[in-house]
Motif scaffolding. Structure first.
Motif, PDB file in Angstrom:
ATOM      1  N   PRO A 271     -12.274   3.870  10.479  1.00 44.34           N
ATOM      2  CA  PRO A 271     -13.549   3.671  11.181  1.00 44.34           C
ATOM      3  C   PRO A 271     -14.715   3.989  10.248  1.00 44.34           C
ATOM      4  CG  PRO A 271     -12.012   4.902  12.553  1.00 44.34           C
ATOM      5  CD  PRO A 271     -11.380   4.799  11.195  1.00 44.34           C
ATOM      6  N   ILE A 272     -15.728   3.129  10.250  1.00 45.35           N
ATOM      7  CA  ILE A 272     -16.857   3.331   9.341  1.00 45.35           C
ATOM      8  C   ILE A 272     -18.167   2.906   9.998  1.00 45.35           C
ATOM      9  CG2 ILE A 272     -16.383   1.110   8.189  1.00 45.35           C
ATOM     10  CD1 ILE A 272     -17.447   2.488   5.575  1.00 45.35           C
ATOM     11  N   LEU A 273     -19.172   3.765   9.841  1.00 44.78           N
ATOM     12  CA  LEU A 273     -20.512   3.504  10.351  1.00 44.78           C
ATOM     13  C   LEU A 273     -21.438   3.243   9.171  1.00 44.78           C
ATOM     14  CD1 LEU A 273     -22.760   3.473  12.504  1.00 44.78           C
ATOM     15  CD2 LEU A 273     -22.829   5.993  12.337  1.00 44.78           C
ATOM     16  N   PHE A 274     -22.101   2.088   9.179  1.00 49.15           N
ATOM     17  CA  PHE A 274     -23.050   1.708   8.133  1.00 49.15           C
ATOM     18  C   PHE A 274     -24.474   1.931   8.655  1.00 49.15           C
ATOM     19  CE2 PHE A 274     -19.243  -0.896   7.718  1.00 49.15           C
ATOM     20  CZ  PHE A 274     -18.927  -0.762   6.377  1.00 49.15           C
ATOM     21  N   ILE A 275     -25.313   2.589   7.855  1.00 50.00           N
ATOM     22  CA  ILE A 275     -26.692   2.888   8.272  1.00 50.00           C
ATOM     23  C   ILE A 275     -27.652   2.469   7.164  1.00 50.00           C
ATOM     24  CG2 ILE A 275     -28.287   4.679   9.078  1.00 50.00           C
ATOM     25  CD1 ILE A 275     -25.867   6.376   9.849  1.00 50.00           C
ATOM     26  N   HIS A 276     -28.758   1.827   7.557  1.00 45.11           N
ATOM     27  CA  HIS A 276     -29.755   1.432   6.564  1.00 45.11           C
ATOM     28  C   HIS A 276     -31.136   1.339   7.216  1.00 45.11           C
ATOM     29  CE1 HIS A 276     -29.262   0.211   2.310  1.00 45.11           C
ATOM     30  NE2 HIS A 276     -30.482  -0.268   2.449  1.00 45.11           N
ATOM     31  N   GLY A 277     -32.166   1.617   6.427  1.00 39.78           N
ATOM     32  CA  GLY A 277     -33.533   1.525   6.918  1.00 39.78           C
ATOM     33  C   GLY A 277     -34.151   0.176   6.591  1.00 39.78           C
ATOM     34  N   THR A 278     -34.966  -0.344   7.504  1.00 41.69           N
ATOM     35  CA  THR A 278     -35.562  -1.667   7.292  1.00 41.69           C
ATOM     36  C   THR A 278     -36.628  -1.636   6.192  1.00 41.69           C
ATOM     37  OG1 THR A 278     -37.244  -1.298   8.993  1.00 41.69           O
ATOM     38  CG2 THR A 278     -35.175  -2.321   9.694  1.00 41.69           C
ATOM     39  N   ALA A 279     -37.160  -0.448   5.878  1.00 40.33           N
ATOM     40  CA  ALA A 279     -38.213  -0.352   4.850  1.00 40.33           C
ATOM     41  C   ALA A 279     -37.678   0.215   3.537  1.00 40.33           C
ATOM     42  CB  ALA A 279     -39.372   0.489   5.367  1.00 40.33           C
TER      43      ALA A 279
ATOM     44  N   ALA B 100     -19.277  -0.038  12.870  1.00 39.88           N
ATOM     45  CA  ALA B 100     -20.554  -0.220  13.560  1.00 39.88           C
ATOM     46  C   ALA B 100     -21.670  -0.148  12.527  1.00 39.88           C
ATOM     47  CB  ALA B 100     -20.744   0.846  14.635  1.00 39.88           C
ATOM     48  N   ALA B 101     -22.843  -0.645  12.898  1.00 36.30           N
ATOM     49  CA  ALA B 101     -23.998  -0.618  12.007  1.00 36.30           C
ATOM     50  C   ALA B 101     -25.209  -0.116  12.779  1.00 36.30           C
ATOM     51  CB  ALA B 101     -24.271  -2.000  11.431  1.00 36.30           C
ATOM     52  N   LEU B 102     -25.989   0.731  12.119  1.00 36.08           N
ATOM     53  CA  LEU B 102     -27.232   1.237  12.684  1.00 36.08           C
ATOM     54  C   LEU B 102     -28.370   0.880  11.746  1.00 36.08           C
ATOM     55  CD1 LEU B 102     -28.971   3.004  14.594  1.00 36.08           C
ATOM     56  CD2 LEU B 102     -28.303   4.989  13.194  1.00 36.08           C
ATOM     57  N   THR B 103     -29.352   0.154  12.260  1.00 35.07           N
ATOM     58  CA  THR B 103     -30.549  -0.186  11.489  1.00 35.07           C
ATOM     59  C   THR B 103     -31.697   0.669  12.002  1.00 35.07           C
ATOM     60  OG1 THR B 103     -29.796  -2.462  11.194  1.00 35.07           O
ATOM     61  CG2 THR B 103     -32.129  -2.036  10.852  1.00 35.07           C
ATOM     62  N   VAL B 104     -32.324   1.426  11.109  1.00 36.59           N
ATOM     63  CA  VAL B 104     -33.412   2.313  11.511  1.00 36.59           C
ATOM     64  C   VAL B 104     -34.739   1.653  11.141  1.00 36.59           C
ATOM     65  CG1 VAL B 104     -34.395   4.625  11.329  1.00 36.59           C
ATOM     66  CG2 VAL B 104     -31.912   4.309  11.158  1.00 36.59           C
ATOM     67  N   GLN B 105     -35.513   1.324  12.144  1.00 41.13           N
ATOM     68  CA  GLN B 105     -36.767   0.596  11.957  1.00 41.13           C
ATOM     69  C   GLN B 105     -37.762   1.414  11.138  1.00 41.13           C
ATOM     70  OE1 GLN B 105     -36.727  -2.505  13.089  1.00 41.13           O
ATOM     71  NE2 GLN B 105     -38.698  -2.972  12.158  1.00 41.13           N
ATOM     72  N   ASP B 106     -38.313   0.770  10.098  1.00 37.65           N
ATOM     73  CA  ASP B 106     -39.379   1.339   9.256  1.00 37.65           C
ATOM     74  C   ASP B 106     -38.944   2.533   8.409  1.00 37.65           C
ATOM     75  OD1 ASP B 106     -41.220  -0.537  10.278  1.00 37.65           O
ATOM     76  OD2 ASP B 106     -41.672   0.746  11.987  1.00 37.65           O
ATOM     77  N   ALA B 107     -37.654   2.832   8.349  1.00 40.84           N
ATOM     78  CA  ALA B 107     -37.188   3.957   7.530  1.00 40.84           C
ATOM     79  C   ALA B 107     -37.109   3.533   6.065  1.00 40.84           C
ATOM     80  CB  ALA B 107     -35.838   4.443   8.016  1.00 40.84           C
TER      81      ALA B 107
END
Length: 318
Positions: A257-265, A287-294
């Motif tokens: 299991p792997i969670l991918f995280i990245h900021g849009t900025a 799963a993927a998490l996109t953090v707005q303006d990070a």
């Protein structure tokens, strides 16, 4: 014909020698600038490139949080596969001191374990035992050159085996940020213990060679052959080729299991790299998490929403 081929071989050898001599004026300093730890004044300081990324007074000390004092802690030490003494801190949660949930929190480029202490507090509050290593050539750990994830990944795997030996019932999460994300992804190349149950990669790169091409070659207009020179000098001094730093390949071969995280900025590592990593993963539990303006490696700055999502994901597997 034999003489002709011999002459061509000599010419090619001379051209390669000339290229390497010229390239050494650019590629070798580039490798040392980016990967070599320390200065004459402070042999334990981060690489010079890190110093230039954060150009304000006393930056290194002021950016490092203090350890979470309300939790019991102990120093851990291991010897790496290539003989380096590596150090880490083990924090014990107050809620359940005998918890079998563990998290290895891996810091990024130019940093040390203290940069993970805020994250450690959240994991401790969620009932995790926490290990915060100083990665090789960082903090109190030994080492002269960073390898941008290759040898660091082996070190992460060794820390996981150390926890598994300490607590055979352990359920371990590997959570890395920026280069730390590459470290945990590349640990998938190693023989991780069965106790590792999930991975969290935050702001990681899919390929160092591609990232260098995007951020260095194109932006400062170094000639393309310098990329080859940089790879050769990286191998000579750090022990790995540029091409070896390939988290995409490691992720594509793992079903964890792997969670991918990245900021849009994020202006350092493009969002497309996170998308490539996500697509490459064959895991049914991803799963993927996109953090707005990070911006780069600042996704957790939003605090509770970040950790709420992380723990919602991890609670399924740990």
């Amino acid at each position: 014909m034999k003489n002709f081929l011999g002459g061509v071989s000599i010419v090619l050898a001379l051209l390669l020698a000339a290229f390497l001599c010229v390239d050494s004026f650019i590629a070798q300093p580039l490798v040392n600038y980016a990967l070599k730890r320390g200065t004459k004044a402070d042999p334990m300081s981060p690489p010079a490139a890190f110093e230039d990324i954060y150009p304000y007074p006393n930056k290194y000390e002021s950016m490092q949080p203090r350890p979470p004092k309300q939790f019991r802690r102990a120093n851990w030490t291991i010897t790496s596969f290539d003989g380096l003494k590596l150090e880490a801190t083990h924090f014990v949660p107050n809620v359940n001191p005998s918890s079998h949930k563990w998290a290895i929190l891996v810091h990024g480029y130019g940093c040390n374990q203290r940069f993970m202490y805020i994250m450690a507090t959240y994991y401790l509050g969620h009932g995790y035992q926490v290990l915060t290593p100083d990665m090789r050539a960082s903090g109190k750990s030994e080492g002269k050159y960073l390898t941008m994830g290759v040898f660091e990944g082996r070190d992460v795997a060794q820390w996981a085996h150390t926890i598994a030996k300490e607590d055979p019932q352990a359920r371990i999460v590997l959570h890395g940020v920026s280069m730390g994300a590459a470290d945990v992804m590349l640990s998938l190349n190693d023989n991780l213990p069965d106790q590792v149950k999930a991975i969290v990669e935050d702001s990681g790169y899919s390929s160092l060679k591609e990232l260098v091409a995007i951020r260095l070659i194109d932006s400062v207009r170094y000639p393309k052959p310098v990329l080859l020179g940089a790879s050769l000098f990286m191998r000579e001094y750090a022990g790995v080729f540029l091409e070896d730093v390939d988290p995409l390949k490691a992720v594509s071969q793992s079903h964890l299991p792997i969670l991918f995280i990245h900021g849009t900025a994020d202006q350092l590592i493009p969002m497309s790299m996170m998308k490539d990593l996500y697509r490459a993963s064959p895991s049914k539990d991803k799963a993927a998490l996109t953090v707005q303006d990070a911006t780069h490696a600042m996704n957790d700055a939003v605090g509770e929403p970040y950790y709420k999502y992380v723990f919602q994901f991890l609670d399924h597997y740990v």
